[in-house]
Design an enzyme around this catalytic site. Structure first.
Site, PDB file in Angstrom:
ATOM      1  N   TYR A  52     -91.582 -53.847  77.716  1.00  0.00           N
ATOM      2  CA  TYR A  52     -91.549 -53.465  79.139  1.00  0.00           C
ATOM      3  C   TYR A  52     -92.953 -53.096  79.642  1.00  0.00           C
ATOM      4  CZ  TYR A  52     -86.477 -52.790  78.381  1.00  0.00           C
ATOM      5  OH  TYR A  52     -85.148 -52.947  78.056  1.00  0.00           O
ATOM      6  N   LEU A 189     -75.078 -51.363  85.778  1.00  0.00           N
ATOM      7  CA  LEU A 189     -74.808 -51.667  87.194  1.00  0.00           C
ATOM      8  C   LEU A 189     -75.051 -53.148  87.471  1.00  0.00           C
ATOM      9  CD1 LEU A 189     -76.468 -48.483  88.769  1.00  0.00           C
ATOM     10  CD2 LEU A 189     -74.033 -48.885  88.294  1.00  0.00           C
ATOM     11  N   ILE A 229     -77.544 -46.314  80.627  1.00  0.00           N
ATOM     12  CA  ILE A 229     -78.949 -46.022  80.953  1.00  0.00           C
ATOM     13  C   ILE A 229     -79.329 -46.731  82.250  1.00  0.00           C
ATOM     14  CG2 ILE A 229     -79.895 -45.400  78.690  1.00  0.00           C
ATOM     15  CD1 ILE A 229     -80.424 -48.448  78.245  1.00  0.00           C
ATOM     16  N   LYS A 231     -81.033 -47.872  85.660  1.00  0.00           N
ATOM     17  CA  LYS A 231     -82.412 -47.819  86.156  1.00  0.00           C
ATOM     18  C   LYS A 231     -82.397 -47.688  87.669  1.00  0.00           C
ATOM     19  CE  LYS A 231     -85.718 -50.359  88.429  1.00  0.00           C
ATOM     20  NZ  LYS A 231     -85.542 -51.113  89.704  1.00  0.00           N
ATOM     21  N   SER A 232     -83.309 -46.874  88.204  1.00  0.00           N
ATOM     22  CA  SER A 232     -83.571 -46.874  89.638  1.00  0.00           C
ATOM     23  C   SER A 232     -84.978 -46.349  89.863  1.00  0.00           C
ATOM     24  CB  SER A 232     -82.572 -45.995  90.400  1.00  0.00           C
ATOM     25  OG  SER A 232     -82.917 -46.026  91.778  1.00  0.00           O
ATOM     26  N   ASN A 241     -76.516 -41.294  90.269  1.00  0.00           N
ATOM     27  CA  ASN A 241     -76.075 -41.907  89.013  1.00  0.00           C
ATOM     28  C   ASN A 241     -75.744 -40.889  87.931  1.00  0.00           C
ATOM     29  OD1 ASN A 241     -76.476 -44.331  90.294  1.00  0.00           O
ATOM     30  ND2 ASN A 241     -78.365 -44.862  89.216  1.00  0.00           N
TER      31      ASN A 241
HETATM   32  P1  NAP Z   1     -79.029 -51.645  85.997  1.00  0.00           P
HETATM   33  O1  NAP Z   1     -79.397 -50.271  85.608  1.00  0.00           O
HETATM   34  O2  NAP Z   1     -77.659 -52.150  85.744  1.00  0.00           O
HETATM   35  O3  NAP Z   1     -79.298 -51.866  87.557  1.00  0.00           O
HETATM   36  C1  NAP Z   1     -80.527 -51.533  88.137  1.00  0.00           C
HETATM   37  C2  NAP Z   1     -80.496 -52.026  89.566  1.00  0.00           C
HETATM   38  O4  NAP Z   1     -79.492 -51.332  90.296  1.00  0.00           O
HETATM   39  C3  NAP Z   1     -81.798 -51.830  90.284  1.00  0.00           C
HETATM   40  O5  NAP Z   1     -81.983 -52.948  91.130  1.00  0.00           O
HETATM   41  C4  NAP Z   1     -81.555 -50.575  91.128  1.00  0.00           C
HETATM   42  O6  NAP Z   1     -82.317 -50.643  92.308  1.00  0.00           O
HETATM   43  C5  NAP Z   1     -80.085 -50.658  91.411  1.00  0.00           C
HETATM   44  N1  NAP Z   1     -79.430 -49.335  91.486  1.00  0.00           N
HETATM   45  C6  NAP Z   1     -79.526 -48.314  90.608  1.00  0.00           C
HETATM   46  N2  NAP Z   1     -78.760 -47.281  90.994  1.00  0.00           N
HETATM   47  C7  NAP Z   1     -78.159 -47.654  92.143  1.00  0.00           C
HETATM   48  C8  NAP Z   1     -77.268 -47.014  93.007  1.00  0.00           C
HETATM   49  N3  NAP Z   1     -76.815 -45.786  92.772  1.00  0.00           N
HETATM   50  N4  NAP Z   1     -76.858 -47.698  94.127  1.00  0.00           N
HETATM   51  C9  NAP Z   1     -77.306 -48.948  94.394  1.00  0.00           C
HETATM   52  N5  NAP Z   1     -78.168 -49.620  93.580  1.00  0.00           N
HETATM   53  C10 NAP Z   1     -78.581 -48.968  92.467  1.00  0.00           C
HETATM   54  O7  NAP Z   1     -80.047 -52.742  85.359  1.00  0.00           O
HETATM   55  P2  NAP Z   1     -81.136 -52.757  84.238  1.00  0.00           P
HETATM   56  O8  NAP Z   1     -82.332 -51.983  84.634  1.00  0.00           O
HETATM   57  O9  NAP Z   1     -81.321 -54.182  83.895  1.00  0.00           O
HETATM   58  O10 NAP Z   1     -80.445 -52.032  82.983  1.00  0.00           O
HETATM   59  C11 NAP Z   1     -80.575 -50.644  82.730  1.00  0.00           C
HETATM   60  C12 NAP Z   1     -81.502 -50.401  81.545  1.00  0.00           C
HETATM   61  O11 NAP Z   1     -81.017 -51.062  80.380  1.00  0.00           O
HETATM   62  C13 NAP Z   1     -82.925 -50.992  81.700  1.00  0.00           C
HETATM   63  O12 NAP Z   1     -83.725 -50.276  82.611  1.00  0.00           O
HETATM   64  C14 NAP Z   1     -83.389 -50.998  80.283  1.00  0.00           C
HETATM   65  O13 NAP Z   1     -83.803 -49.701  79.887  1.00  0.00           O
HETATM   66  C15 NAP Z   1     -82.117 -51.439  79.557  1.00  0.00           C
HETATM   67  N6  NAP Z   1     -82.069 -52.914  79.345  1.00  0.00           N
HETATM   68  C16 NAP Z   1     -82.090 -53.371  78.059  1.00  0.00           C
HETATM   69  C17 NAP Z   1     -82.029 -54.723  77.798  1.00  0.00           C
HETATM   70  C18 NAP Z   1     -82.042 -55.203  76.380  1.00  0.00           C
HETATM   71  O14 NAP Z   1     -82.220 -56.407  76.143  1.00  0.00           O
HETATM   72  N7  NAP Z   1     -81.870 -54.308  75.424  1.00  0.00           N
HETATM   73  C19 NAP Z   1     -81.937 -55.645  78.861  1.00  0.00           C
HETATM   74  C20 NAP Z   1     -81.913 -55.158  80.157  1.00  0.00           C
HETATM   75  C21 NAP Z   1     -81.953 -53.791  80.385  1.00  0.00           C
HETATM   76  P3  NAP Z   1     -83.383 -49.488  92.715  1.00  0.00           P
HETATM   77  O15 NAP Z   1     -84.335 -49.336  91.563  1.00  0.00           O
HETATM   78  O16 NAP Z   1     -84.021 -50.026  93.948  1.00  0.00           O
HETATM   79  O17 NAP Z   1     -82.564 -48.254  92.940  1.00  0.00           O
END
Ligand code: NAP
Length: 286
Positions: A52, A189, A229, A231-232, A241
């Site tokens: 990252y 999410l 976990i 992300k925002s 969240n």
């Molecule tokens: P996520 O947490 O499912 O979704 C993040 C998205 O949702 C962002 O666009 C965020 O926008 C939005 N969001 C967050 N809270 C919200 C809310 N309350 N209302 C409306 N929109 C909201 O996606 P992710 O970041 O892909 O996954 C979470 C974490 O998992 C990552 O950050 C990482 O640490 C981990 N991950 C691991 C892998 C792996 O291969 N191991 C792959 C992907 C992710 P804003 O930022 O604009 O709020």
């Protein structure tokens, strides 16, 4: 640990918060600010990765927070380029240095690609030497998970896999549980997918509970015992969240969400040879 976030217990007895904060795709220059705000919102579980490129920002936020190290649960991940026993040890030290820490809470093999058995031997040593409190994997399908379990001394404590209402992994969660592996959801999410925030079932349950779609989805996951976990980069969303422990979904609401499962990834198929090739070609350093 913050009193508001319940803990789960891993197979080696280590406790971790069931809800935290992920930093995937937060630009390096914004990461310190975002993590500082997530810590202020009450998050104590942080999830980053060498791939990252923002471990330094996570580390700076931790250092400036004044929060006792023992109250934090910090995860990072080993990238494919650093697979193998010796390379894993070097990559671990480099991550620890970027994070400014002298031990890690959880170290994960990021992808089931490359010399994962060599990496795992190094991770077992890191665990036994108390450089890390727990070790695990990410994106491991069931056959790769069993291969790792059957041919090593210490089984992984965690498998972090894509899990959200359209890809629920309910059967896989049971399988992991039977092997003492805790499921952790990435993209809880659905990576902010419009389909999730526009879903009529999730919206109507939100109206019934007086909660947002994000809160309904995160509550549904933690109620299933899945570590999350989200992300925002927005403090409002971070506060939203984490506020999922003051209500409970009914069995009927859980069943309605269960019906949204498609059984397939929205993003990536780790069984696709082209994906394995592309991920394996992604380099994070010289
Ligand atoms: P996520 O947490 O499912 O979704 C993040 C998205 O949702 C962002 O666009 C965020 O926008 C939005 N969001 C967050 N809270 C919200 C809310 N309350 N209302 C409306 N929109 C909201 O996606 P992710 O970041 O892909 O996954 C979470 C974490 O998992 C990552 O950050 C990482 O640490 C981990 N991950 C691991 C892998 C792996 O291969 N191991 C792959 C992907 C992710 P804003 O930022 O604009 O709020």
């Amino acid at each position: 640990m913050t009193t508001s976030t319940p803990q789960i217990t891993l197979s080696n007895g280590v406790q971790m918060p069931i809800l935290g904060f992920g930093v995937y795709q937060i630009p390096p220059e914004q990461t310190e600010k975002a993590v500082t705000e997530a810590l202020a919102a009450g998050c104590r579980l942080l999830d980053t990765a060498s791939a990252y490129f923002n471990e330094d920002g996570v580390g700076r936020a931790i250092a400036k927070s004044g929060i006792a190290r023992s109250e934090l649960f910090v995860t990072t991940k080993l990238w494919i380029q650093d697979a193998g026993e010796q390379a894993t040890k070097r990559a671990f030290e480099a991550s620890l240095e970027r994070l400014g820490l002298d031990y890690l809470d959880l170290y994960l093999i990021h992808q089931p690609i490359g010399d994962v058995h060599g990496s795992w031997r190094a991770m077992q040593t890191l665990l036994q030497d108390k450089n890390v409190r727990a070790i695990g994997v990410s994106n491991f399908p069931a056959d790769r998970l069993v291969d790792l379990i059957d041919h090593n001394e210490i089984p992984p404590m965690i498998n972090q896999v894509e899990t959200h209402p359209f890809f629920q992994n309910t059967g896989y969660q049971t399988f992991m549980h039977d092997h003492d592996v805790q499921i952790e959801a990435w993209a809880p999410l659905a990576h902010g997918h419009d389909r999730l925030f526009g879903d009529p079932v999730l919206s109507s349950i939100g109206e019934e509970q007086g909660k947002s779609v994000a809160q309904v989805v995160l509550r549904w996951l933690v109620q299933r015992g899945v570590v999350v976990i989200p992300k925002s980069v927005r403090p409002d969303a971070m506060n939203e969240n984490i506020a999922v422990f003051d209500f409970e979904l009914t069995d009927e609401q859980m069943t309605r969400i269960a019906a949204l499962d498609t059984g397939a990834s929205l993003f990536v198929d780790h069984r696709d040879p082209a994906v394995v090739h592309d991920l394996g070609s992604f380099r994070i350093h010289d």
